[in-house]
Design a protein around this motif. Structure first.
Motif, PDB file in Angstrom:
ATOM      1  N   ARG A  23       0.816  -1.212   0.000  1.00 46.47           N
ATOM      2  CA  ARG A  23       0.000   0.000   0.000  1.00 46.47           C
ATOM      3  C   ARG A  23       0.851   1.263   0.000  1.00 46.47           C
ATOM      4  O   ARG A  23       0.311   2.370   0.057  1.00 46.47           O
ATOM      5  N   VAL A  24       2.187   1.099  -0.058  1.00 46.79           N
ATOM      6  CA  VAL A  24       3.090   2.254  -0.085  1.00 46.79           C
ATOM      7  C   VAL A  24       3.266   2.753  -1.507  1.00 46.79           C
ATOM      8  O   VAL A  24       3.246   3.953  -1.786  1.00 46.79           O
ATOM      9  N   SER A  25       3.460   1.825  -2.431  1.00 49.87           N
ATOM     10  CA  SER A  25       3.636   2.202  -3.831  1.00 49.87           C
ATOM     11  C   SER A  25       2.348   2.792  -4.379  1.00 49.87           C
ATOM     12  O   SER A  25       1.247   2.520  -3.904  1.00 49.87           O
ATOM     13  N   SER A  26       2.503   3.610  -5.410  1.00 49.23           N
ATOM     14  CA  SER A  26       1.346   4.184  -6.087  1.00 49.23           C
ATOM     15  C   SER A  26       1.450   3.913  -7.573  1.00 49.23           C
ATOM     16  O   SER A  26       2.386   4.389  -8.219  1.00 49.23           O
ATOM     17  N   PRO A  27       0.570   3.107  -8.160  1.00 52.54           N
ATOM     18  CA  PRO A  27      -0.580   2.467  -7.500  1.00 52.54           C
ATOM     19  C   PRO A  27      -0.148   1.308  -6.602  1.00 52.54           C
ATOM     20  O   PRO A  27       0.992   0.865  -6.651  1.00 52.54           O
ATOM     21  N   ASN A  28      -1.061   0.828  -5.795  1.00 50.20           N
ATOM     22  CA  ASN A  28      -0.785  -0.298  -4.911  1.00 50.20           C
ATOM     23  C   ASN A  28      -0.533  -1.558  -5.714  1.00 50.20           C
ATOM     24  O   ASN A  28      -0.875  -1.665  -6.886  1.00 50.20           O
ATOM     25  N   LYS A  29       0.078  -2.549  -5.008  1.00 47.56           N
ATOM     26  CA  LYS A  29       0.428  -3.798  -5.681  1.00 47.56           C
ATOM     27  C   LYS A  29       0.001  -4.992  -4.835  1.00 47.56           C
ATOM     28  O   LYS A  29      -0.099  -4.897  -3.611  1.00 47.56           O
ATOM     29  N   VAL A  30      -0.232  -6.116  -5.500  1.00 46.99           N
ATOM     30  CA  VAL A  30      -0.625  -7.332  -4.832  1.00 46.99           C
ATOM     31  C   VAL A  30       0.090  -8.517  -5.460  1.00 46.99           C
ATOM     32  O   VAL A  30       0.367  -8.523  -6.665  1.00 46.99           O
ATOM     33  N   SER A  31       0.412  -9.495  -4.629  1.00 44.47           N
ATOM     34  CA  SER A  31       0.984 -10.755  -5.112  1.00 44.47           C
ATOM     35  C   SER A  31       0.150 -11.901  -4.552  1.00 44.47           C
ATOM     36  O   SER A  31      -0.361 -11.818  -3.422  1.00 44.47           O
ATOM     37  N   PHE A  32      -0.031 -12.959  -5.326  1.00 46.07           N
ATOM     38  CA  PHE A  32      -0.829 -14.098  -4.861  1.00 46.07           C
ATOM     39  C   PHE A  32      -0.422 -15.341  -5.644  1.00 46.07           C
ATOM     40  O   PHE A  32       0.255 -15.262  -6.687  1.00 46.07           O
ATOM     41  N   LYS A  33      -0.828 -16.471  -5.130  1.00 49.04           N
ATOM     42  CA  LYS A  33      -0.587 -17.725  -5.814  1.00 49.04           C
ATOM     43  C   LYS A  33      -1.851 -18.580  -5.785  1.00 49.04           C
ATOM     44  O   LYS A  33      -2.603 -18.555  -4.815  1.00 49.04           O
ATOM     45  N   PRO A  34      -2.127 -19.301  -6.865  1.00 48.87           N
ATOM     46  CA  PRO A  34      -3.312 -20.173  -6.897  1.00 48.87           C
ATOM     47  C   PRO A  34      -3.147 -21.329  -5.923  1.00 48.87           C
ATOM     48  O   PRO A  34      -2.067 -21.927  -5.831  1.00 48.87           O
ATOM     49  N   VAL A  35      -4.207 -21.667  -5.197  1.00 44.33           N
ATOM     50  CA  VAL A  35      -4.095 -22.738  -4.222  1.00 44.33           C
ATOM     51  C   VAL A  35      -3.940 -24.101  -4.899  1.00 44.33           C
ATOM     52  O   VAL A  35      -3.418 -25.044  -4.276  1.00 44.33           O
ATOM     53  N   ASP A  36      -4.363 -24.212  -6.162  1.00 52.75           N
ATOM     54  CA  ASP A  36      -4.196 -25.491  -6.860  1.00 52.75           C
ATOM     55  C   ASP A  36      -2.908 -25.538  -7.667  1.00 52.75           C
ATOM     56  O   ASP A  36      -2.646 -26.501  -8.388  1.00 52.75           O
ATOM     57  N   GLY A  37      -2.084 -24.476  -7.565  1.00 53.87           N
ATOM     58  CA  GLY A  37      -0.793 -24.445  -8.245  1.00 53.87           C
ATOM     59  C   GLY A  37      -0.857 -23.965  -9.681  1.00 53.87           C
ATOM     60  O   GLY A  37       0.189 -23.685 -10.275  1.00 53.87           O
ATOM     61  N   ALA A  38      -2.043 -23.836 -10.252  1.00 51.14           N
ATOM     62  CA  ALA A  38      -2.144 -23.458 -11.662  1.00 51.14           C
ATOM     63  C   ALA A  38      -2.795 -22.088 -11.809  1.00 51.14           C
ATOM     64  O   ALA A  38      -2.157 -21.114 -12.198  1.00 51.14           O
TER      65      ALA A  38
END
Length: 447
Positions: A118-133
């Motif tokens: 939430r510091v960068s502008s725009p904000n950023k998000v990282s995630f991973k699929p729970v099934d690996g794909a």
């Protein structure tokens, strides 16, 4: 006597029929009530015991926020996702997403949030699929949405960051209602042909009609009024009368539900071609806000006829039956019908005010129905409950302004002047309160 004229001084100048009608007339001593102004919204609220004192001219209530009100991650242009597997530093609006949250994409795939920036502008998000794909179409386009619905934490991990939920303040205020009737000494003492309340004096007719108009004004404001800046509590932009006195008006049921009830894209729901399709849509809307199962249904003729015709033709519905309410240990018959459909019970009550010819559609609307839960809304985080709908009246220092009548003038029981008149004055200070209006609705367009 002039030729061609008739005079009662000369009996021979009147025909037998004229004599019977004019001289031998019969007058019913009672005045017939064809207006039916007594069955008002205020009468219903009083019969149900929905009157509650307030010590302040403005009253407030707070409602809690939805736990998932800000649970959307929206991918925006900048760094979009691609392919399958873990996605890193995608530009996005984050809502209240946290590391460890589980979010679902349009495909139905679920993703574990691994980082939020939430510091960068725009904000950023990282995630991973729970099934690996995962599915690329969930995050490779501007405007793609992931909805947070749960969380999953690692073994031995610390606590997730906290979410702070706001409260929403709602307010309304009382309004001063007054009316009066004046009669002189001669008029007060003179007998008339007809009787009111069993007495042949015009005063009783005049005071009764003044009282009915007084109560009707209150009822109309509780239904159709719109609040002003709350001048009784010192608002700088307060409304004032011609003498500079502060005036305050209450928000009626129509205004409360039009602005804060269950809405369809910001506007009230509308009648949709048939009663059944309308109730199907309305049921889905009520379910989406987890609304209760018992409702008052205030209707005018247009809606009442459509609903009656629909319900009576359904074989699977409970059908229409008379309904009574228990108030202070007594059964109160309000002329309501009850029916159950789509998992909810509705207590349908026709309100004359919704068909009032003199008020016109500009005041009463054009075929509207009002839905308010029958019962009480629970208190968050504790025991207890409050009525969804009630009338608040000002009370304090020995004064009760739910209804006040005073007699002044030289003909009053305790004379207040030398003037040979009697003034009958009515006053009430009250307003509407709708608690949990997020569970209430107005549906327009039935006429």
């Amino acid at each position: 006597m002039a030729i061609g004229s008739s005079s009662a001084e000369y009996i021979s100048s009147l025909s037998f029929l004229q004599h019977s009608f004019v001289q031998g007339r019969e007058i019913l001593s009672s005045v017939l009530d064809v207006q039916n102004e007594e069955d008002t919204f205020l009468d219903v609220m009083q019969a149900l015991g929905k009157m509650k004192p307030t010590s302040q001219p403005v009253y407030h209530a707070f409602v809690n926020s939805a736990l998932y009100a800000d649970n959307t991650i929206t991918i925006v242009s900048g760094t979009l996702g691609s392919g399958t597997g873990a996605q890193t530093d995608l530009t996005a609006t984050l809502g209240n997403a946290r590391v460890g949250d589980l979010a679902m994409g349009a495909s139905g795939n679920v993703y574990l949030v691994t980082a939020v920036d939430r510091v960068s502008s725009p904000n950023k998000v990282s995630f991973k699929p729970v099934d690996g794909a995962g599915t690329a179409t969930d995050y490779d386009g501007n405007g793609d949405i992931l909805k947070v619905f749960s969380n999953a934490q690692g073994e031995g991990s610390g606590a997730p960051s906290s979410i702070k939920y706001d409260m929403t303040k709602q307010e309304n205020g009382v309004q001063i209602f007054k009316n009066s009737y004046r009669i002189s000494d001669v008029a007060k003492a003179s007998k008339i042909t007809v009787e009111y309340q069993g007495k042949p004096y015009f005063m009783y007719k005049g005071t009764f009609e003044a009282l009915m108009r007084f109560r009707a004004d209150i009822s109309n404001a509780l239904m159709f009024g719109k609040k002003s800046p709350f001048g009784f509590s010192g608002a700088s932009s307060a409304l004032s009368d011609s003498n500079g006195n502060v005036v305050q008006t209450t928000n009626g049921l129509k205004a409360e539900l039009t602005a804060g009830g269950i809405l369809d894209s910001g506007s009230p729901y509308q009648y949709s071609s048939a009663a059944q399709t309308t109730f199907e849509t309305l049921t889905a809307a009520l379910n989406s806000v987890r609304a209760p199962k018992d409702y008052w249904l205030w209707v005018g003729s247009a809606a009442g006829i459509k609903i009656d015709n629909w319900i009576k033709n359904l074989t699977s519905a409970q059908g229409l039956n008379g309904a009574k309410f228990m108030v202070d240990g007594k059964n109160i018959d309000l002329g309501m019908d009850v029916f159950t459909i789509y998992g909810r019970t509705y207590y349908k009550k026709h309100l004359n005010i919704l068909d009032h010819a003199e008020l016109g559609s500009s005041v009463r609307g054009n075929g509207e129905i009002y839905l308010v839960p029958n019962g009480q809304i629970k208190v968050a985080g504790g025991a207890g409950s409050q009525d969804y709908l009630q009338v608040r009246f000002l009370e304090g220092d020995g004064n009760n302004f739910s209804f006040r009548e005073t007699l002044t003038g030289g003909l009053a029981p305790v004379p207040t002047s030398a003037d040979a008149i009697l003034d009958v004055n009515y006053e009430a200070i009250m307003g509407l309160e709708v608690l949990g209006k997020e569970h209430c609705a107005i549906v327009t367009g039935w006429a």
